[in-house]
Design an enzyme around this catalytic site. Structure first.
Site, PDB file in Angstrom:
ATOM      1  N   GLU A  53       0.210 -62.421 -17.617  1.00 29.66           N
ATOM      2  CA  GLU A  53       0.797 -61.467 -18.554  1.00 29.66           C
ATOM      3  C   GLU A  53       1.874 -62.097 -19.439  1.00 29.66           C
ATOM      4  O   GLU A  53       2.399 -61.438 -20.340  1.00 29.66           O
ATOM      5  CB  GLU A  53       1.415 -60.297 -17.759  1.00 29.66           C
ATOM      6  CG  GLU A  53       0.401 -59.410 -17.049  1.00 29.66           C
ATOM      7  CD  GLU A  53      -0.038 -59.943 -15.687  1.00 29.66           C
ATOM      8  OE1 GLU A  53       0.188 -61.151 -15.410  1.00 29.66           O
ATOM      9  OE2 GLU A  53      -0.599 -59.164 -14.906  1.00 29.66           O
ATOM     10  N   THR A 112      -7.172 -60.460 -15.375  1.00 25.33           N
ATOM     11  CA  THR A 112      -6.440 -60.964 -14.232  1.00 25.33           C
ATOM     12  C   THR A 112      -6.812 -60.096 -13.041  1.00 25.33           C
ATOM     13  O   THR A 112      -6.931 -58.878 -13.162  1.00 25.33           O
ATOM     14  CB  THR A 112      -4.915 -60.969 -14.492  1.00 25.33           C
ATOM     15  OG1 THR A 112      -4.255 -61.264 -13.272  1.00 25.33           O
ATOM     16  CG2 THR A 112      -4.397 -59.655 -15.035  1.00 25.33           C
ATOM     17  N   LYS A 146       8.539 -59.182   5.855  1.00 22.73           N
ATOM     18  CA  LYS A 146       9.761 -58.461   6.249  1.00 22.73           C
ATOM     19  C   LYS A 146       9.871 -58.476   7.760  1.00 22.73           C
ATOM     20  O   LYS A 146       9.110 -57.814   8.448  1.00 22.73           O
ATOM     21  CB  LYS A 146       9.714 -57.016   5.741  1.00 22.73           C
ATOM     22  CG  LYS A 146       9.800 -56.918   4.235  1.00 22.73           C
ATOM     23  CD  LYS A 146       9.958 -55.468   3.794  1.00 22.73           C
ATOM     24  CE  LYS A 146       9.490 -55.304   2.358  1.00 22.73           C
ATOM     25  NZ  LYS A 146       8.102 -54.881   2.216  1.00 22.73           N
ATOM     26  N   TRP A 155      14.079 -60.376   4.647  1.00 28.00           N
ATOM     27  CA  TRP A 155      12.946 -61.008   3.976  1.00 28.00           C
ATOM     28  C   TRP A 155      12.873 -62.482   4.344  1.00 28.00           C
ATOM     29  O   TRP A 155      13.870 -63.203   4.301  1.00 28.00           O
ATOM     30  CB  TRP A 155      13.098 -60.892   2.455  1.00 28.00           C
ATOM     31  CG  TRP A 155      12.764 -59.519   1.957  1.00 28.00           C
ATOM     32  CD1 TRP A 155      12.481 -58.427   2.723  1.00 28.00           C
ATOM     33  CD2 TRP A 155      12.702 -59.110   0.597  1.00 28.00           C
ATOM     34  NE1 TRP A 155      12.238 -57.362   1.910  1.00 28.00           N
ATOM     35  CE2 TRP A 155      12.362 -57.726   0.609  1.00 28.00           C
ATOM     36  CE3 TRP A 155      12.874 -59.750  -0.627  1.00 28.00           C
ATOM     37  CZ2 TRP A 155      12.199 -56.995  -0.556  1.00 28.00           C
ATOM     38  CZ3 TRP A 155      12.721 -59.020  -1.785  1.00 28.00           C
ATOM     39  CH2 TRP A 155      12.389 -57.661  -1.758  1.00 28.00           C
TER      40      TRP A 155
HETATM   41  P1  AMP Z   1      -1.565 -65.722 -12.619  1.00 25.40           P
HETATM   42  O1  AMP Z   1      -1.442 -64.426 -13.304  1.00 25.40           O
HETATM   43  O2  AMP Z   1      -2.879 -65.942 -11.959  1.00 25.40           O
HETATM   44  O3  AMP Z   1      -1.243 -66.842 -13.535  1.00 25.40           O
HETATM   45  O4  AMP Z   1      -0.493 -65.741 -11.446  1.00 25.40           O
HETATM   46  C1  AMP Z   1       0.873 -65.630 -11.714  1.00 25.40           C
HETATM   47  C2  AMP Z   1       1.661 -65.702 -10.446  1.00 25.40           C
HETATM   48  O5  AMP Z   1       1.606 -67.020  -9.885  1.00 25.40           O
HETATM   49  C3  AMP Z   1       3.121 -65.455 -10.630  1.00 25.40           C
HETATM   50  O6  AMP Z   1       3.416 -64.075 -10.741  1.00 25.40           O
HETATM   51  C4  AMP Z   1       3.709 -66.102  -9.384  1.00 25.40           C
HETATM   52  O7  AMP Z   1       3.591 -65.260  -8.259  1.00 25.40           O
HETATM   53  C5  AMP Z   1       2.813 -67.297  -9.208  1.00 25.40           C
HETATM   54  N1  AMP Z   1       3.462 -68.486  -9.757  1.00 25.40           N
HETATM   55  C6  AMP Z   1       3.190 -69.105 -10.920  1.00 25.40           C
HETATM   56  N2  AMP Z   1       3.998 -70.169 -11.093  1.00 25.40           N
HETATM   57  C7  AMP Z   1       4.811 -70.235 -10.016  1.00 25.40           C
HETATM   58  C8  AMP Z   1       5.885 -71.077  -9.596  1.00 25.40           C
HETATM   59  N3  AMP Z   1       6.291 -72.123 -10.313  1.00 25.40           N
HETATM   60  N4  AMP Z   1       6.493 -70.800  -8.420  1.00 25.40           N
HETATM   61  C9  AMP Z   1       6.110 -69.756  -7.671  1.00 25.40           C
HETATM   62  N5  AMP Z   1       5.113 -68.929  -8.002  1.00 25.40           N
HETATM   63  C10 AMP Z   1       4.466 -69.149  -9.163  1.00 25.40           C
END
Ligand code: AMP
Length: 534
Positions: free
Chosen positions: A325, A178, A431, A436
């Protein structure tokens, strides 16, 4: 092994569907088709061929491929011989790909010929003498010098059947990397136990949605999340376990994907929002019947504008939430409530925890914040399938699991009924004047304005307020006044604080994306800072 120690193993996911309906089919995107019986026989030959090359318990096998039935077979064969499947993100830069191959210490690299121009120049700097195998979809492809051969030829040389080793259920099955906003890619791995439990729990969760919703045995499955992204969000295992007809589309081109959906009557897919937006914007989408298509959106928040556009096409769309993760399932929007209400917020909500998942929203001292649908904090989680840590990265692991819960790095709030809504990534939070501002809320509201194709909200430094939000958008026509009006209406309705409304809306030709198709906010901020966007 004594049967009383019979643990969880990915191979078990394959036995039931093959036994129940061996004639069920898996299609590729080019007219090829095989039955589950063939799929299983191919997995056996793969297992035999890879074992003959000296691969097995303790070795890691890298794969660079498009989304193909062959990749699905490798999802099973590699872990079933006790090796680890390293799904290489083919969208990373060559240097990052090299980093991941060296960090994973891959024993073998299986590479589609389309990616040879990337891999071959890197080989002199690959630190382990990896066995190289060519993947191709055509007859007569030339096997490069130094390669062991071409995969289907290696498979053809093997006899039928294979005797798989008994494996402890904690054996590492998959590994991928990642890429955060800073530092080197981080290795995330899952065991047989975790992948099987994830599959069972998501099956229990989505498979029991009443009526046509969720995912059922009569669905037709096609991923539109690359298989290297969190092993296709785990759905290839789930779809196979349920014995679904499956379609692996190869390269993602909108017209091709839409044609495959029509041809195979695909009913279930999952993707990031940008991919669905791209599909719906394709000229072929206008005449396409997508009314039987269920789509789970993850990887980023589902903007309201996109959800409304999908609903107008009859698509049964819902948001889901997770991360690399977390294997990745954590929560999903309410698929029961959405059957009796067209309120779009039901479908875009981050949703409630999936089976066997615990989610909390906490302050900096890890105390739960009020569940009032307003008070934000960091989202932390527990589930039997969350990764135990980053490969050879003790500091990253300690941070991820501080206090015994996984820190998602996401900010959100929880409603009294337990419905979670992510408002931002911690790193993307804006911010302004000590408060926020939710970039995801700004994007979702702006996305509902006709003519807004894509939109990102980021913070830029501001002498008076610390930071101010800026909208960066791909638009058609003079829509800025309409965006402002929509944001002000949200302020009036109490959905947005007044100080959250951006002064600046910047038009761009395209918004930069990450390797998995998400809005690249780090790059957007850099472009705003350098004046490239302004
Ligand atoms: P990844 O590790 O590339 O799968 O990215 C994960 C991240 O994507 C999460 O920590 C969130 O920040 C974002 N994410 C995934 N699903 C959602 C969702 N339904 N709403 C908002 N953010 C999301």
């Amino acid at each position: 092994m004594d049967g009383r120690g019979f643990g969880l193993n990915i191979g078990q996911l394959l036995k039931t569907p093959v036994g129940r309906n061996p004639e069920q089919v898996v299609h590729d995107g080019d007219g090829g088709v095989q039955t589950y019986r063939d799929l299983h026989a191919g997995i056996d030959r793969l297992a035999a061929g890879l074992t003959r090359l000296g691969l097995g318990v303790g070795s890691t096998v890298a794969v660079l491929d498009w989304d193909t039935p062959r990749y699905l077979q490798l999802f099973f064969a590699v872990p079933m011989i006790g090796a680890t499947l390293h799904t290489v993100n083919i969208r990373l830069s060559p240097e990052q790909i090299l980093y991941t191959i060296n960090h994973a210490e891959d024993y073998a690299i299986l590479c589609h010929e389309d990616f040879l121009p990337v891999l071959l120049p890197l080989l002199p700097r690959v630190t382990r003498a990896a066995k190289l195998i060519l993947l191709t979809d055509r007859e007569g492809a030339v096997v490069p010098e130094g390669f062991q051969g071409e995969l289907s030829a290696l498979m053809a040389a093997e006899g039928p059947g294979f005797s798989y080793p008994d494996l402890p259920e904690e054996t590492r099955a998959t590994l991928f990397y990642t890429t955060g906003t800073t530092g080197d890619p981080k290795g995330v791995s899952y065991s047989h136990r975790q992948l099987v439990l994830h599959t069972l729990a998501v099956t229990a969760d989505l498979g029991t949605v009443p009526g046509k919703g969720g995912i059922k045995r009569d669905d037709v499955y096609m991923p539109i999340t690359p298989l290297f992204h969190v092993h296709g969000w785990g759905f290839p295992y789930l779809a196979t376990f349920l014995g679904l007809k499956q379609v692996y589309p190869g390269r993602y081109e909108p017209s091709r994907l839409l044609a495959l959906i029509a041809q195979h009557e695909v009913t279930f897919s999952h993707c990031v929002p940008t991919i669905l937006a791209m599909l719906l914007a394709a000229p072929e989408a206008a005449g396409a019947d997508l009314s039987r298509w269920k789509v789970l959106i993850g990887g980023s928040a589902l903007p309201e504008g996109l959800a409304l556009q999908a609903r107008a096409k009859g698509i049964d769309i819902h948001a889901a939430y997770g991360m690399s993760e977390t294997c990745p399932f954590v929560t999903h929007a309410d698929m029961v409530a959405s059957q009796s209400s067209e309120e779009i917020g039901i479908r875009t909500a981050t949703g409630r925890p999936a089976a066997m998942v615990e989610v909390r929203v906490v302050d900096l001292e890890m105390r739960d914040v009020a569940h009032d649908g307003r008070t934000t904090g960091e989202v932390i989680a527990r589930a039997p399938w969350l990764t135990h840590g980053y490969l050879r990265n003790a500091a990253g692991t300690a941070e991820l699991w501080a206090g015994g819960w996984m820190h998602t790095g996401d900010v959100g709030h929880m409603a009294p009924d337990g419905t979670l809504r992510i408002t931002d990534r911690l790193k993307d939070v804006i911010k302004s004047g000590g408060e926020w501002v939710s970039s995801l809320a700004l994007e979702s509201i702006a996305s509902t304005v006709p003519g807004v194709r894509e939109v990102a909200a980021v913070g830029v430094p501001d002498a008076r307020w610390g930071e101010r939000p800026v909208l960066v958008a791909v638009v058609e026509g003079e829509v800025e006044p309409a965006i402002r009006a929509r944001l002000m209406a949200a302020v009036t309705a109490g959905d947005l604080p007044k100080w959250a409304v951006p002064e600046r809306i910047c038009r761009v030709g395209a918004i930069p994306k990450t390797s998995v198709g998400k809005l690249d906010k780090k790059r957007i901020r850099a472009m705003l800072a350098s004046g490239e966007i302004g």
